[in-house]
Design an enzyme around this catalytic site. Structure first.
Site, short mmCIF file in Angstrom:
data_model
loop_
_atom_site.label_atom_id
_atom_site.label_comp_id
_atom_site.label_asym_id
_atom_site.label_seq_id
_atom_site.Cartn_x
_atom_site.Cartn_y
_atom_site.Cartn_z
N CYS A 115 0.83 -1.21 0.00
CA CYS A 115 0.00 0.00 0.00
C CYS A 115 0.86 1.25 0.00
O CYS A 115 1.83 1.36 0.76
CB CYS A 115 -0.91 0.00 1.23
SG CYS A 115 -1.98 1.45 1.33
N GLN A 143 -19.34 -8.95 12.50
CA GLN A 143 -17.90 -9.15 12.34
C GLN A 143 -17.46 -8.60 10.99
O GLN A 143 -18.08 -8.88 9.96
CB GLN A 143 -17.55 -10.64 12.44
CG GLN A 143 -17.66 -11.21 13.84
CD GLN A 143 -16.46 -10.87 14.70
OE1 GLN A 143 -15.52 -10.21 14.27
NE2 GLN A 143 -16.50 -11.33 15.94
N CYS A 174 -11.18 -10.76 21.43
CA CYS A 174 -10.33 -10.03 20.50
C CYS A 174 -9.15 -9.39 21.23
O CYS A 174 -8.40 -8.61 20.63
CB CYS A 174 -11.14 -8.95 19.76
SG CYS A 174 -11.88 -7.72 20.85
#
Length: 471
Positions: A78, A302, A428
């Site tokens: 990127c 999600q 998480c």
């Protein structure tokens, strides 16, 4: 260690070897007794580093010179790498990312919960590690982040931006050209909205003074091709709102749900704001395992749809349902896990803080013809009382998927009192999960552990733990 070199007040530590990666994603080196966290370093690198922050036992640093590149390095894909706060690990090979994510989960469970991780299962990598997100939120700003190249010709430079916050700079937005997180038409729509705004005189939001027409752009996509666009305006006149909405409707017929919000608060949250539907439905559908899920502008789902399916399959497998279980699904969100497991159990009781999410959960059950779910909205520690358990019954299995902060101490205490046969803990944040497990292990043994990579090229990782009641 070679002697430190000093240039003015700058400290340079020469030829450090990066030996590990920290939980926050920075490389780790040692200089005598000093632990040095090095931004954008990869284990195996040998580097000179410039110290940017110094404490008693550790320092934070950036790479001044790369002497030897690690075999684990790869070229970032990127153009925004290094400035954007996302995809911080894209300069490290994906297999290496998985290795260090597994290692970090192991370290958290061992250090914070004193859990034996020798039987930990291999991390499940993501089949797609680009364009895997189904939701992105961009910010408009009249204060674009300028890199060194921009500084040379700053006079007359376009200062409006549509993109992401620069880390540690709330008022600076990095203008994004192409983002590898979400598949088309995401990039095309974002760039079109920016161009339209510039050509038609819509002002970009001033994050310090709280003024301007355009504030945020939310793009949601689903695996079956549906697209939701939510434009968040601040002080735009209705004529400008209608102009942009009509333009999007005309140029992007694939948009399933086109909506807008007028948010004039000091913060960006939209949960207390009215969502106005301009065209199409006020929701899109996602599909998983033969089930359909309604997703609105405020819905939680999600963000990696394909990997979420894998995560839920693991959760179901860990639970080992026989068909007659009563299941409590804590932090149920839009009831995705609850509805996913409903056909394998007697009943599921879901609890969630956000009332609109519970509305979605109920709708999703009705949509899929599921009639053995019950959902309740409210603060978990206030809902999950002894009276609640007496009314609904002691659960055989508890599934809990809390936010990053983990479970409230009162919720952990209630789990200890309930003594369900099994707890499947989805997290998480391995650190807060370990904190809770350290308490739960008084009555439970850790039977299975499996990390799941939901967010490639970041340090974040989900972890699933099966806890079995000690008889």
């Amino acid at each position: 260690m070679s002697r430190n070199k000093r240039s003015g007040t700058v400290t340079i530590l020469p030829e450090l070897q990066i030996i590990d990666i920290a939980e926050e994603g920075k490389g780790v080196a040692k200089a005598d007794e000093l632990v040095v966290f090095v931004d954008k370093a990869v284990p195996g690198d040998i580097v000179d580093v410039k110290v940017v922050k110094k404490k008693k036992n550790f320092a934070e640093a950036v790479i001044e010179k790369l002497h030897t590149a690690s075999d684990l390095r790869t070229d970032p894909f990127c153009a925004h790498f290094g400035t954007c706060g996302g995809c911080k690990w894209q300069h490290m090979q994906y297999d290496a990312q998985l290795h260090f994510k597994q290692k970090n989960v192991e370290a958290a469970l061992q250090r914070l919960a004193k859990i034996d991780t020798s039987g930990m299962e291999p991390i499940l990598g993501s089949a797609e590690n680009k364009y895997y997100r189904n939701k992105l939120e961009y910010t408009f700003s009249n204060k674009r982040w300028l890199d060194q190249g921009d500084m040379d010709g700053v006079e007359g430079l376009e200062m409006n931006a549509l993109g992401f916050h620069v880390p540690l700079r709330f008022d600076k937005i990095l203008d994004i050209n192409h983002c590898y997180l979400q598949a088309e038409p995401s990039n095309t729509i974002r760039n079109h909205v920016r161009a339209y705004a510039l050509q038609n005189g819509l002002s970009f939001y001033d994050l310090r003074n709280h003024e301007g027409d355009l504030r945020n752009l939310i793009i949601r996509t689903s695996s079956n091709g549906e697209v939701m666009i939510v434009v968040v305006f601040a002080y735009a006149e209705q004529e400008k709102v209608d102009g942009l909405m009509a333009d999007l409707q005309q140029n992007f017929p694939e948009i399933t749900s086109l909506m807008y919000i007028m948010n004039q608060k000091k913060n960006d949250t939209i949960f207390d704001q009215e969502v106005i539907t301009y065209a199409g439905r006020d929701y899109i559908f996602e599909e998983m395992n033969g089930l359909k899920f309604k997703i609105g502008a405020k819905s939680f789902y999600q963000t990696n749809s394909l990997q979420a399916h894998e995560l839920y399959k693991i959760t179901k497998e860990f639970a080992g349902f026989k068909g007659d279980e009563l299941v409590y699904d804590l932090y149920t969100g839009a009831g995705t896990i609850a509805n996913f497991v409903a056909d394998s159990v007697r009943q599921v009781v879901g609890v969630e803080y956000v009332p609109t999410a519970i509305e979605d959960a109920k709708f999703n059950s009705q949509l899929n013809g599921i009639n053995n779910t019950l959902f309740y909205a409210g603060d978990m520690k206030d809902i999950l009382t002894r009276d609640f358990i007496a009314e609904h019954g002691k659960p055989d299995v508890v599934i809990t998927d809390p936010p990053r902060a983990g479970m409230h101490a009162d919720v952990v205490e209630r789990l200890m009192e309930m003594e369900a046969e099994k707890i499947v803990y989805v997290s998480c944040n391995a650190a807060t999960q370990a904190r809770d497990l350290a308490i739960l292990k008084e009555k439970y043994e850790v039977s299975r552990i499996k990390p799941v990579d939901m967010f490639p090229h970041t340090q974040h990782v989900e972890n699933v733990v099966l806890l079995t009641l000690i008889k």
